[in-house]
Design an enzyme around this catalytic site. Structure first.
Site, PDB file in Angstrom:
ATOM      1  CG  HIS A 170      -1.611  -1.590   1.463  1.00  7.66           C
ATOM      2  ND1 HIS A 170      -2.958  -1.327   2.400  1.00  7.66           N
ATOM      3  CD2 HIS A 170      -1.829  -2.214   0.575  1.00  7.66           C
ATOM      4  CE1 HIS A 170      -3.635  -2.677   2.350  1.00  7.66           C
ATOM      5  NE2 HIS A 170      -2.205  -3.442   1.295  1.00  7.66           N
ATOM      6  CD  GLU A 221     -12.918   1.411  -3.301  1.00 12.66           C
ATOM      7  OE1 GLU A 221     -13.990   0.726  -2.654  1.00 12.66           O
ATOM      8  OE2 GLU A 221     -12.493   2.393  -3.928  1.00 12.66           O
ATOM      9  CE1 TYR A 278     -14.594   8.505  -5.204  1.00  9.00           C
ATOM     10  CE2 TYR A 278     -13.273  10.438  -4.795  1.00  9.00           C
ATOM     11  CZ  TYR A 278     -13.854  10.065  -5.533  1.00  9.00           C
ATOM     12  OH  TYR A 278     -14.307  11.848  -6.077  1.00  9.00           O
TER      13      TYR A 278
END
Length: 475
Positions: free
Chosen positions: A152, A245, A255
């Site tokens: 990430h 997504e 979001y």
């Protein structure tokens, strides 16, 4: 009379069904099918993270191992344009995104993202270089000291039609940071070409927010693509266990991660335009605007890592109409996907990508996709536009499946990332209190996120209970 009326109605109904079927087939029929001839251009490189082209047709690409390579006149030049000496390599970290300045022909500026170590912690830095005589020189820091992690860590770079630089950042395995406007993580950032803050950024008047923030509530956005003609910005991003997504990005919006994910909804937060469970691992995204493949014109194409394919999405007024996957399981994990100046598609593989990719020879490749008139059988699979799923009760088992199973397995049996926890085979403490501690604080150096502040202490306790009880079962 009644029987005749019923028959007429039945016939009309059948006609409507058949006409609907025909219209659907027409939308995805042979006139929109695409066939490729595939050329192998480069082999035996280590995760070509980003491909880009210079105005003269020269290809540059970043290798995650810390090199920027040059491919020209059908040859990979032996000397890198740049070797970053302080690169930090740890699973998904290294040399990442790269893009040209809109006025590259005049200023020769190229922007590159990389991971490095600062105070014994992984960080992300974006720097600007000049490309002179096949070398990248005169580095100028645009932004630095963004917390990174082996997972990430972002980091895609794209210039928008507004000539501003957009930067994606991951949550660095600390999900709560995505909602924190005082943190750079889990965001899309927007800066001027010198790293200064544009006056029209949405948080410039917020004294408790980083002014570079354009949007927040992201987990690990890997793709950014501006739609030609409209300038609408789309992103692709990785979800926790599934829940990948595609979003339309609007300034200042939240979001949702980690408060909402998958198809969850909450007032004040944006749910995805498209959501994918099981995971497809979406990487670079881009709109096809070339001429070599007229059937792809205007389609959004997404490189898929876990899905090992190219995702093709057809849109109508920014609403998805149909989607399908191309080249499924033919070339492995696909990292970068760009349109070359010749209108051909160029993709890179991501095989040397532990723990998911095994790094088997020829390690990683760059491939060119050209049109083919031959009736070559392509691996194509149509997939449905997401249907809203029934909201399930947030039981401990359901929370574990959504947030933890990607690494630990559906039943704690382990995956390629982790060993089995069955038989209470714990490596970091052997009681429930240790489980609570590990979920709360994470073991980020091993790739386990810290859930403190992202989910409630009560939910952490419930998940720990679930793990403690389920792990008692023998293998």
């Amino acid at each position: 009379m009644k029987l005749r009326t019923v028959c007429v109605i039945a016939l009309l109904f059948c006609a409507l069904v058949i006409s609907a079927f025909i219209s659907i087939k027409k939308a995805v029929g042979p006139d929109t099918a695409v066939s490729f001839k595939i050329d192998t251009l480069v082999t035996n490189v280590i995760v070509p993270w980003q491909i880009t082209f210079l105005p003269d047709g020269t290809m540059l690409f970043t290798e995650r191992a810390g090199r920027v390579r040059i491919y020209r006149n059908n040859k990979l030049l032996p000397k890198p344009a740049l070797t970053v000496n302080d690169i930090t390599l740890d699973k998904k970290t290294g040399l990442l995104g790269m893009c040209l300045h809109p006025a590259f022909a005049q200023n020769k500026w190229i922007y590159i993202a990389s991971n490095y170590t600062e105070d014994n912690h992984i960080r992300v830095r974006v720097a600007r270089y000049e490309f002179r005589n096949d070398s990248l020189i005169n580095p100028f820091t645009i932004i630095k000291s963004i917390p990174g992690n082996q997972n990430h860590t972002g980091c895609r770079l794209v210039f928008g039609p507004d000539k501003k630089l957009y930067i994606t950042t991951g949550d660095a395995d600390q999900p709560a940071l995505a909602q924190d406007l005082k943190a750079y993580n889990g965001k899309i950032l927007r800066v001027n070409d010198d790293g200064s803050i544009p006056a029209d950024n949405p948080f410039t008047k917020n004294d408790t927010a980083h002014k570079e923030i354009w949007t927040y509530g992201h987990r690990n956005p890997q793709g950014l693509a501006f739609e030609p003609g409209t300038g609408v910005l789309f992103n692709s991003e990785h979800g926790p266990t599934g829940g990948d997504e595609i979003n339309i990005i609007k300034p200042g919006q939240n979001y949702g991660w980690p408060v909402i994910h998958h198809q969850d909804t909450r007032e004040g937060m944006i749910s995805p335009l498209l959501e994918y469970t099981p995971s497809i691992g979406p990487s670079e995204a881009g709109f096809y605007n070339g001429n070599a493949f007229p059937e792809l014109k205007g389609n959004l194409l997404v490189a898929c890592l876990r899905g090992e394919s190219i995702l093709r999405i057809r849109l109508n007024n920014d609403k998805p109409v149909t989607q399908e996957v191309l080249l499924k399981k033919q070339y492995g994990r696909i990292r970068s996907l760009v349109v070359g100046p010749d209108g051909y598609l160029y993709i890179s593989t991501s095989h040397y990508d532990p723990p998911e990719g095994k790094g088997e020879p020829p390690f990683d490749m760059i491939l060119r996709l050209r049109p083919s008139n031959e009736k070559v059988k392509q691996q194509v699979q149509s997939i449905a536009i997401n249907k809203k799923t029934t909201v399930k009760k947030q039981t401990p088992a359901f929370m574990f499946q959504q947030l933890c199973a990607a690494c630990h397995g559906d039943h704690l049996q382990g995956t390629e990332k982790t060993k089995s926890l069955l038989g209470r085979n714990f490596a970091h403490g052997a009681d429930k209190a240790s489980i609570v501690k590990n979920i709360t604080n994470g073991i980020t150096e091993k790739g386990m996120p810290a859930w403190r502040g992202a989910i409630s202490a009560a939910d952490i306790n419930k998940i720990a209970d679930y793990v403690w009880v389920t792990s008692k079962r023998k293998k």
